[in-house]
Enzyme design. Structure first.
Site, PDB file in Angstrom:
ATOM      1  CG  ASP A  21       3.439  -4.627  16.521  1.00  0.00           C
ATOM      2  OD1 ASP A  21       2.172  -4.942  15.969  1.00  0.00           O
ATOM      3  OD2 ASP A  21       3.725  -3.440  15.725  1.00  0.00           O
ATOM      4  CG  HIS A  22       0.095  -1.241  17.168  1.00  0.00           C
ATOM      5  ND1 HIS A  22       1.222   0.040  16.988  1.00  0.00           N
ATOM      6  CD2 HIS A  22       0.847  -2.073  16.550  1.00  0.00           C
ATOM      7  CE1 HIS A  22       1.593  -0.144  15.789  1.00  0.00           C
ATOM      8  NE2 HIS A  22       1.136  -1.640  15.787  1.00  0.00           N
ATOM      9  CG  ASP A  62       0.766   0.001  12.304  1.00  0.00           C
ATOM     10  OD1 ASP A  62       2.074   0.178  13.345  1.00  0.00           O
ATOM     11  OD2 ASP A  62       1.414  -1.713  12.652  1.00  0.00           O
ATOM     12  CG  HIS A  93       5.739   0.342  13.482  1.00  0.00           C
ATOM     13  ND1 HIS A  93       6.912  -1.213  14.365  1.00  0.00           N
ATOM     14  CD2 HIS A  93       5.131  -0.363  12.811  1.00  0.00           C
ATOM     15  CE1 HIS A  93       5.722  -1.810  14.089  1.00  0.00           C
ATOM     16  NE2 HIS A  93       3.980  -0.818  13.679  1.00  0.00           N
ATOM     17  CG  HIS A 137      -3.712  -1.318  14.369  1.00  0.00           C
ATOM     18  ND1 HIS A 137      -2.821  -0.084  15.068  1.00  0.00           N
ATOM     19  CD2 HIS A 137      -2.949  -2.318  13.888  1.00  0.00           C
ATOM     20  CE1 HIS A 137      -1.789  -0.836  14.619  1.00  0.00           C
ATOM     21  NE2 HIS A 137      -1.299  -1.853  14.271  1.00  0.00           N
ATOM     22  CG  HIS A 194      -1.884  -5.579  13.649  1.00  0.00           C
ATOM     23  ND1 HIS A 194      -1.583  -4.612  12.580  1.00  0.00           N
ATOM     24  CD2 HIS A 194      -3.039  -6.481  13.210  1.00  0.00           C
ATOM     25  CE1 HIS A 194      -2.118  -5.702  11.188  1.00  0.00           C
ATOM     26  NE2 HIS A 194      -2.707  -6.408  12.139  1.00  0.00           N
ATOM     27  CG  HIS A 246      -1.867  -1.107   9.261  1.00  0.00           C
ATOM     28  ND1 HIS A 246      -1.104  -2.177   8.632  1.00  0.00           N
ATOM     29  CD2 HIS A 246      -2.380  -1.507   9.875  1.00  0.00           C
ATOM     30  CE1 HIS A 246      -0.321  -2.535   9.073  1.00  0.00           C
ATOM     31  NE2 HIS A 246      -0.873  -2.571  10.793  1.00  0.00           N
TER      32      HIS A 246
HETATM   33 ZN   LIG Z   1       2.746  -2.352  14.272  1.00  0.00          ZN
HETATM   34 ZN   LIG Z   2      -0.279  -3.144  12.108  1.00  0.00          ZN
END
Ligand SMILES: [Zn+2]
Ligand SMILES: [Zn+2]
Length: 263
Positions: free
Chosen positions: A60-61, A135, A175, A56, A58, A115
């Site tokens: 951090d991905h 996530d 995570h 996705h 976000h 998410h």
């Molecule tokens: Zn994440």
């Molecule tokens: Zn996320």
């Protein structure tokens, strides 16, 4: 298929993955953020990263996409609905698409909103199936819906897709939240002996040492897969007086997700 789980030690406790064809050494990088670590891991093992997959959009991905692509020439794959948010996506994915890694690995794309509304999970068809759940689904938990998600959609994803996967499916999440999630399980189900034993067993482990769970195990301690559990329902009715005596799994899931937000 070989799965290399990489722990970059981020504040957000991200896991990165390299999915590798054992025959060719071709690899697909899932959600690389720490590009240097992902590249170093591939180089050290003689693997060639040919593809990047973002579950996705976000940050951090996707934060390592550019550096990994510049170093390897890898193609970037992501949910078709997230492509414009991510940028630089070579292939937009939809439900049922198949991604091949080398000669031996086949990954089926599952459209898994909740998410975020454009989230993919990957299902590896192997002797032991493996789910790369981003996530959406965490070990002993479920993704939050704070940043563009929707609890109703997340429930649908769990009910119609993830909870139906075979028991021996391994779960590779985006995570490491396992210990914290087991705390929530025990908050809702204080008498869950499996969760209590596991929390004790894992208490001193680092994220690198956390086990890879199967769906059969998750069904024993993941609250979001235990929607018919009488103890969970009784506890929720104390917090949500409007919840009927025999709530639907959807109602239970929505209440749990809401409670977990402030837990
Ligand atoms: Zn994440
Ligand atoms: Zn996320």
């Amino acid at each position: 298929m070989h799965v290399e789980r990489i722990w970059p030690g981020t504040r957000l406790r991200n896991y990165h993955y390299l999915i590798v064809c054992r025959e060719t050494g071709d690899a697909l990088a899932v959600d690389p953020w720490d590009a240097a670590l992902v590249l170093e891991t591939a180089n050290r093992n003689g693997w060639n990263i040919r593809q990047i997959l973002n579950t996705h959009h976000h940050h951090d991905h996707i934060g390592g996409n550019e550096a990994v692509r510049n170093a390897t020439g890898a193609r970037v794959l992501a949910h078709a609905g997230a492509a414009s948010l991510i940028g630089g996506v070579d292939q937009g994915l939809t439900q049922g698409d198949v991604i091949r890694v080398g000669r031996t690995v086949e990954l089926e794309c599952l459209d898994t909103p909740g998410h975020t509304m454009s989230h993919v999970c990957l299902l590896a068809h192997a002797e032991q199936p493996a789910l790369f759940s981003g996530d959406t689904f965490f070990n002993a938990g479920a993704g939050n819906c704070h940043n563009g998600g929707d609890p109703e959609a997340l429930y649908e994803t769990f009910a119609s897709k993830l909870s139906r996967l075979p028991d021996h499916t391994q779960v590779h999440a985006g995570h490491d939240y396992m210990l914290n999630n087991l705390g929530f399980t025990l908050d809702r189900e204080p008498d869950n002996a499996v969760a209590a034993g596991l929390r004790q067993l894992l208490a001193d482990r680092t994220a690198e040492q956390m086990p890879v769970t199967t769906l059969a195990e998750e069904r024993q301690f993941n609250t979001f897969l235990r929607l018919q559990n009488p103890r969970i329902i009784a506890g929720l009715r104390e917090r949500f007086p409007d919840l009927p005596e025999h709530p639907t799994p959807r109602e239970v899931f929505i209440c749990l997700r809401s409670l977990r937000n402030n837990w």
